[in-house]
Design an enzyme around this catalytic site. Structure first.
Site, PDB file in Angstrom:
ATOM      1  N   LYS A 380      -9.972   2.315  -8.629  1.00  0.00           N
ATOM      2  CA  LYS A 380     -10.712   3.046  -7.585  1.00  0.00           C
ATOM      3  C   LYS A 380      -9.887   4.247  -7.122  1.00  0.00           C
ATOM      4  CE  LYS A 380      -8.913  -0.222  -4.177  1.00  0.00           C
ATOM      5  NZ  LYS A 380      -9.226  -1.401  -3.345  1.00  0.00           N
ATOM      6  N   TYR A 607       6.224  26.786  10.812  1.00  0.00           N
ATOM      7  CA  TYR A 607       5.395  26.618  12.012  1.00  0.00           C
ATOM      8  C   TYR A 607       6.156  25.962  13.146  1.00  0.00           C
ATOM      9  CZ  TYR A 607       1.100  27.703   9.427  1.00  0.00           C
ATOM     10  OH  TYR A 607       0.124  28.317   8.708  1.00  0.00           O
TER      11      TYR A 607
HETATM   12  C1  LIG Z   1      -8.268  -2.355  -3.739  1.00  0.00           C
HETATM   13  C2  LIG Z   1      -8.571  -3.749  -3.985  1.00  0.00           C
HETATM   14  C3  LIG Z   1      -7.783  -4.495  -4.881  1.00  0.00           C
HETATM   15  C4  LIG Z   1      -6.520  -3.976  -5.506  1.00  0.00           C
HETATM   16  O1  LIG Z   1      -5.495  -4.079  -4.547  1.00  0.00           O
HETATM   17  P1  LIG Z   1      -3.953  -3.835  -4.913  1.00  0.00           P
HETATM   18  O2  LIG Z   1      -3.232  -4.358  -3.742  1.00  0.00           O
HETATM   19  O3  LIG Z   1      -3.790  -2.373  -5.101  1.00  0.00           O
HETATM   20  O4  LIG Z   1      -3.676  -4.587  -6.145  1.00  0.00           O
HETATM   21  C5  LIG Z   1      -8.191  -5.788  -5.153  1.00  0.00           C
HETATM   22  N1  LIG Z   1      -9.289  -6.315  -4.576  1.00  0.00           N
HETATM   23  C6  LIG Z   1     -10.047  -5.636  -3.700  1.00  0.00           C
HETATM   24  C7  LIG Z   1     -11.240  -6.287  -3.098  1.00  0.00           C
HETATM   25  C8  LIG Z   1      -9.706  -4.324  -3.364  1.00  0.00           C
HETATM   26  O5  LIG Z   1     -10.461  -3.677  -2.497  1.00  0.00           O
END
Ligand SMILES: *Cc1c(COP(=O)(O)O)cnc(C)c1O
Length: 713
Positions: A380, A607
Site C-alpha cells: 500500500k 527562514y
Molecule cells: C499496513 C497493514 C499491514 C502491514 O503492516 P506492517 O507493520 O508494515 O507490516 C498489515 N495489516 C494491515 C491490516 C495493515 O493495514
C-alpha cells in the site's frame, strides 16, 4: 535499480553474430557447388532460424505482461523506422541502377514495398519488425500473454499456407482465392503480420521465465524441433508445396527452445556484437554488389563469384571488417551521447531501490514463516514510498503471489501493471464500486455486517476476507457477532476467502501488551471455533503484520501480512524483538549540492533566522525539501546527511524544495556532489530508523511520505 554488470545476456548477444552469418549464407548459398541438398538444408531450413531469433530477441526486451506505459514500444518503433529510413536511402542508388523506378504501377508497388516487402530484398525485416512489435504489444496488452500466443500462432498458420505449405492451400479453391487476394497486397506472408508477431510474443514469454528453469527440457525440445523441422522442410520441398521457404511449423518451437538455452548464459553485455550483427545484416547485400563489381573489374569472377563457397567467405570477410570498423565508431558515439544525456537529465532528488535486498528480505521472511504460511506482500501507499510498480513486478517475478493494498485504486493500478495473483484491499471500499471489484478480481475486506450486506446487494459476485475486531476498534466485526459473521458465509454474491484480525500492541514486549495481544488472539480463535461449530468451512486465516510475526513467531496461520520488514527496516530503532531477522534496507534517498556559500560568523541561514553561525562556515544548498519527503521536523540540527562519506548536519529550517547543510568540515566539497539522507555513502550509513526517530515518527510514515516529485533510479 541496482546496476549489475552480470545481468546481461552474452549468449543472446553472441548468437546475433551467428544469426547474421546465417542470413549472409541465405544470400550467397555457400554449399551450392558441393551439393544442392546440403545447401537447401543449410540456407532454406536451418538459416531460417536467424530472423525469428532477431524478432524474439526484440520481444524478449520489449514485450511484457507488465505494461506500464508505451514508452519502450515507442522508442523501439522510432529506432526501427529511423534505421529503415537510413537503409532505404543507402540502397537507393542500387534501386536506381536496377531500374526500380521504371516499373509499372510504381506508386502502389512502392507503398507495398515500403510497408511489407522492403525496398531491397533483405530490408523487409525492418517494417516486419516494427509491425510485429506493435501487433504483439497491442494483443498482449488487450488479451494477456497466453491468448496473445494463440492469436499470433493463428496468424502464423495463415502465413504458413502462403509460404511453405502453399501447395496444400492451392488444393482448395476458397483458399486459392484468399491467398491470391493476399498476394496482391504483399509478395510474401513472411512479414510483420503473419510471421513476426508470434516470435515477439514468445520473446515476452521467455522473459517471464527464470533463465535456468528447465534447462534440460529446453535442450530436448530444441533437438526434437530441429529434427522435425528438417524432416518438415525436406518433405515440403519434395512435395513441391513451397511457394517460399521461410516459414515452417517446427521453426516456432525450434527458435523458442534455442533462445531459452541462450538465456542461461549471464554476464557482461556485448554491445559491439549487437551493433555488429545489425550492420552485417543491413550491409551484406551491398558487400555482395561491391564484390561482384570488383571481381568483374579485376577479372576474378571465377574465384570470387562463381565459386559459391569462396564467394560466401569473401562476403563474410568484407562484412566483418566493415562492421568492426562501424560498430567501433557507433559504440563510441553512443557513449558520448550517453554522457551528454546524463548531464542533461542530472537528477535533483531521488530514491534508489535495491531490488536484491528486497528479494533477500522476502526470502528471509519466507524462510522463517510457520509451515504452510504464505507471504502477503503489503504494498500500500506506493509500496511504502518504494514505488508500487517496481516493487510488485520484482516480487511477483520472484514468486510472490499475494499482495495487499489499502484502496481499490491501488488494486486497479496493480492489475493495470499486469500483476496477477491475489490482491486484498485492507481498507474500506464503497459498495457502489462492486463492479470494479468484480472486474479486476480484487478481494475486499468486509469491514462490518452493514458493509458485507451492502456489497451483497450489488449485482456482482465478490470475494471478501472478513475482518474481526479484537481490540483495535478500527475495522471489523465485533467478536460477539459470530451469528452475523456466519450469515456472511451464506450471502449469495459474497464468497468468503479469508478471515483476519489486526493486532494493535504487538510491537511492545511489555507484560501488559503481551497479555492484551494474547487476549486478542484468543478472542479471534474463539470466533473461528464458533464458526466451525456452526459447520462453516474455515477459509484462510491471518492475523500478523510485521511485528506480530516477529514477536509471536511460529503460530500457525495462512498468511503473514508483511509491510515494513519487507523494505528491510524496523518501525523504530533499538527494539526488543523475539525473532531477529537479517533485514537489508531497500531504499536510499539522495539529492545534490546545488550551491556552496560562505557564511560569516554571526550570520543567519534560512527562514526565521533559525540558525546563526558561531564561526565562519561553509553551507551547501541541497536540492531536496519537505515536499520531497524530507520531514521538516528534521530542521535545526536534528537531521543529518552524508556527503563525501562524511556525516554533516542539516542547518536552519528545511524549506519546501531545498535545505541547507553545514559542510565546513568537508574537504573537497563541490557543487554536484551527492548528498545522502537515507542510505550508505562510503563507510557511513544513515538508517531510516534513525532518521524517523530524529523526526519524531516511525519509519512507516517516513517512507510512505516519499514525495511524488522524487525521481526513481
Ligand atoms: C499496513 C497493514 C499491514 C502491514 O503492516 P506492517 O507493520 O508494515 O507490516 C498489515 N495489516 C494491515 C491490516 C495493515 O493495514
Amino acid at each position: 535499480m541496482k546496476k549489475n554488470n552480470d545481468k546481461a545476456y552474452p549468449g543472446i548477444d553472441s548468437f546475433r553474430i551467428a544469426a547474421a552469418f546465417l542470413v549472409v549464407a541465405i544470400h550467397t548459398s555457400p554449399l551450392a557447388d558441393i551439393s544442392g541438398q546440403a545447401d537447401f538444408i543449410l540456407t532454406r531450413i536451418f538459416a531460417r532460424t536467424a530472423v525469428p531469433f532477431f524478432f524474439m530477441t526484440s520481444g524478449f526486451f520489449l514485450i511484457s505482461k507488465y505494461h506500464n506505459g508505451a514508452d519502450k514500444l515507442k522508442k523501439f518503433l522510432k529506432h526501427t523506422v529511423v534505421l529503415y529510413g537510413i537503409s532505404m536511402v543507402l540502397y537507393l542508388p542500387v534501386n536506381l541502377y536496377n531500374g526500380y523506378f521504371q516499373m509499372e504501377h510504381l506508386i502502389p508497388n512502392m507503398i507495398k514495398d515500403v510497408l511489407f516487402d522492403g525496398t531491397f530484398y533483405h530490408l523487409w525485416y525492418l517494417p516486419a519488425s516494427a509491425a510485429g512489435a506493435a501487433l504483439a504489444w497491442g494483443i498482449v496488452k488487450k488479451a494477456g500473454m497466453n491468448s496473445a500466443l494463440v492469436m499470433t500462432m493463428a496468424l502464423y498458420v495463415v502465413g504458413l499456407f502462403g509460404d511453405s505449405y502453399y501447395g496444400a492451400a492451392q488444393k482448395l479453391p476458397v483458399f486459392q482465392k484468399v491467398y491470391a487476394a493476399l498476394f496482391e497486397v504483399t509478395d510474401y506472408t513472411r512479414n510483420g503480420v503473419f510471421f513476426a508477431p508470434v516470435f515477439f510474443v514468445l520473446g515476452g514469454i521467455a522473459a517471464q521465465k527464470r533463465p535456468d528453469n528447465n534447462k534440460k527440457r529446453c535442450l530436448i525440445g530444441f533437438l526434437f524441433s530441429v529434427v522435425f523441422m528438417l524432416a518438415e522442410g525436406l518433405s515440403l520441398h519434395r512435395l513441391s508445396w513451397q511457394r517460399h521457404d521461410s516459414m515452417y511449423l517446427f521453426l516456432v518451437p525450434c527458435v523458442y527452445f534455442g533462445f531459452r538455452m541462450l538465456t542461461v548464459y549471464r554476464g557482461k553485455r556485448k554491445e559491439k556484437m549487437r551493433t555488429g550483427a545489425l550492420i552485417i545484416y543491413i550491409l551484406h547485400p551491398m558487400c555482395i554488389l561491391v564484390l561482384r563489381l570488383a571481381a568483374r573489374i579485376t577479372g576474378t569472377q571465377a574465384v570470387f563469384v562463381e565459386n559459391n563457397f569462396v564467394h560466401f567467405l569473401a562476403v563474410s570477410a568484407m562484412t566483418v571488417l566493415l562492421s568492426l570498423f562501424l560498430s567501433g565508431l557507433f559504440v563510441k558515439w553512443k557513449a558520448d551521447q550517453q554522457k551528454i544525456n546524463n548531464k542533461k537529465g542530472e537528477k535533483r532528488a531521488w530514491i534508489e531501490i535495491d531490488e536484491e535486498n528486497l528479494l533477500h528480505n522476502a526470502d528471509e521472511i519466507k524462510k522463517t514463516m510457520p509451515e504452510g504460511c504464505k507471504l502477503m506482500a503489503v504494498i500500500k501507499a506506493d509500496a511504502y514510498g518504494h514505488g508500487a510498480f517496481q516493487t510488485a513486478v520484482c516480487l511477483e517475478q520472484s514468486g510472490v503471489e499475494t499482495f495487499a493494498v489499502a484502496t481499490i485504486e491501488e488494486g486497479i493500478d496493480l492489475r493495470s501493471y499486469g500483476i496477477g495473483g491475489e490482491i486484498l484491499i485492507l481498507g474500506y471500499t464503497d459498495p457502489g464500486r462492486a463492479q470494479e471489484l468484480h472486474k479486476y478480481d480484487l478481494i475486499q475486506t468486509a469491514a462490518d455486517y452493514a458493509h458485507a450486506a451492502a456489497l451483497n446487494r450489488q449485482r456482482y459476485s465478490i470475494k471478501v476476507h472478513i475482518k474481526v475486531d479484537t481490540g483495535m476498534h478500527r475495522l471489523g466485526f465485533s467478536c460477539k457477532e459470530t451469528d452475523k459473521i456466519a450469515e456472511v458465509f451464506s450471502m449469495k454474491r459474497i464468497r468468503v476467502c479469508g478471515i483476519y484480525t489486526h493486532l494493535c500492541d504487538c510491537e511492545s514486549r511489555k507484560e501488559d501488551a503481551v497479555r492484551f495481544t494474547n487476549k486478542q488472539l484468543e478472542d479471534f480463535y474463539r470466533v473461528i471455533k464458533a464458526l466451525k461449530e456452526k459447520g462453516i468451512l474455515i477459509p484462510k486465516v491471518h492475523m500478523f503484520s510485521s511485528y506480530g510475526f516477529m514477536n509471536y513467531p511460529k503460530i500457525p496461520c495462512h498468511y503473514i501480512r508483511a509491510g515494513i520488514i519487507l523494505y528491510g527496516v524496523y518501525s523504530m530503532p533499538e527494539e526488543h524483538i523475539k525473532l531477529r531477522l537479517d533485514l537489508r534496507p531497500v531504499l536510499s534517498l539522495r539529492a545534490k549540492v546545488i550551491l556552496l556559500r560562505k557564511i560569516k560568523s554571526g550570520e543567519s541561514i534560512g527562514y526565521g533566522r533559525a540558525f546563526i553561525t558561531e564561526k565562519d562556515s561553509m553551507a551547501a544548498v541541497v536540492s531536496i525539501g519537505y515536499a520531497d519527503g524530507l520531514p521538516r521536523s528534521l530542521s535545526e540540527n536534528r537531521g543529518e546527511a552524508l556527503v563525501r562519506g562524511q556525516r554533516v548536519q542539516i542547518i536552519g529550517k528545511i524549506c519546501m524544495d531545498q535545505c541547507m547543510i553545514d559542510v565546513t568540515e568537508v574537504t573537497g566539497i563541490a557543487v554536484g556532489d551527492t548528498v545522502t539522507f537515507i542510505g550508505k555513502d562510503g563507510r557511513e550509513e544513515i538508517t531510516a530508523e534513525e532518521t524517523a526517530k530524529a523526526a519524531g515518527t516511525i519509519t512507516n510514515e517516513l517512507l510512505a511520505r516519499m514525495g511524488k516529485r522524487l525521481k526513481r533510479g
